[in-house]
Motif scaffolding. Structure first.
Motif, PDB file in Angstrom:
ATOM      1  N   HIS A   1       0.808  -1.223   0.000  1.00 22.72           N
ATOM      2  CA  HIS A   1       0.000   0.000   0.000  1.00 22.72           C
ATOM      3  C   HIS A   1       0.841   1.272   0.000  1.00 22.72           C
ATOM      4  O   HIS A   1       0.297   2.357  -0.089  1.00 22.72           O
TER       5      HIS A   1
ATOM      6  N   LEU B   1      -7.415   0.709  -0.672  1.00 27.60           N
ATOM      7  CA  LEU B   1      -6.106   0.467  -1.270  1.00 27.60           C
ATOM      8  C   LEU B   1      -4.972   0.998  -0.411  1.00 27.60           C
ATOM      9  O   LEU B   1      -3.860   0.473  -0.447  1.00 27.60           O
TER      10      LEU B   1
ATOM     11  N   ASP C   1      -8.203  -2.453  -7.715  1.00 28.83           N
ATOM     12  CA  ASP C   1      -6.794  -2.814  -7.802  1.00 28.83           C
ATOM     13  C   ASP C   1      -6.468  -3.530  -9.111  1.00 28.83           C
ATOM     14  O   ASP C   1      -5.429  -4.148  -9.240  1.00 28.83           O
TER      15      ASP C   1
END
Length: 162
Positions: free
Chosen positions: A4, A43, A59
Motif C-alpha cells: 500500500h 487500497l 486494484d
C-alpha cells in the motif's frame, strides 16, 4: 515492500485523471460505507500530523487508476476549518456502472435496508440508462447505473487507439 506504500518512481505514460477527493467527517464510517455498498476496496490508509487519509478504488486497473481519496482532518490542523464540508448533491454525484439491471436493483435494496437510498431504480432517457442513487455518510450522492455506456465508450476508444 508494503503493497500500500506509494511508489514515487513510477509515472503514467501520459497525463491521467487519477482521483476525486472528499473531505469527510468520519473516515472509518466512510471507508466502511464505500467498501460495503460499492465495488471499491481500501487500497491505502495513512495518518499524519494533519489527520487521516485513505484511497479507495479498484486494484485491477494499473494503466488507468481512478481513486476516491478521502480525508478527515484533525480539528487543530484542518486547513479548511472555516469552510463547510462540500457535498456532492443533489445532482452532483460519483457514478458506478454495474453489469446488469438486477445489480442496480440489488444496490438499491441494500442501500434502502441501510437507510441510504435516495432515488429508487429508475429508467432514464439515453444515455443515462437504469439508475438508482444512494448517499454516503456525509450526504454525497453515488449513482449506480446500467446501460449508460461510459465503460463501453472508453473501452472502444482505447481499443481503437491500440
Amino acid at each position: 515492500m508494503d503493497d500500500h506504500a506509494p511508489v514515487h518512481d513510477i509515472h503514467p505514460p501520459a497525463p491521467r485523471w487519477t482521483h476525486v477527493a472528499l473531505r469527510v467527517t468520519d473516515i472509518d464510517a466512510t471507508i466502511d460505507w464505500y467498501t460495503t455498498y460499492t465495488p471499491m476496496r481500501l487500497l491505502d490508509r495513512r495518518q499524519d500530523d494533519m489527520g487521516y487519509g485513505a484511497w479507495l478504488g479498484h486494484d485491477d486497473a494499473p494503466d488507468s487508476p481512478f481513486l476516491l481519496v478521502i480525508a478527515q482532518f484533525f480539528p487543530g490542523t484542518d486547513p479548511f476549518k472555516d469552510s463547510p464540508i462540500a457535498r456532492l448533491a443533489p445532482f452532483a454525484h460519483l457514478g458506478i456502472e454495474l453489469t446488469s439491471r438486477e445489480a442496480v436493483e440489488d444496490a438499491a435494496t441494500r442501500g434502502d435496508a441501510g437507510g441510504w437510498l435516495r432515488m429508487a431504480p429508475t429508467d432514464m432517457p439515453p444515455p443515462i440508462g437504469y439508475i438508482c442513487m444512494l448517499s454516503d455518510p456525509d450526504g454525497n450522492m453515488v449513482e449506480f447505473s446500467h446501460d449508460q455506456g461510459v465503460y463501453a465508450l472508453a473501452r472502444r476508444l482505447a481499443l481503437k487507439k491500440s
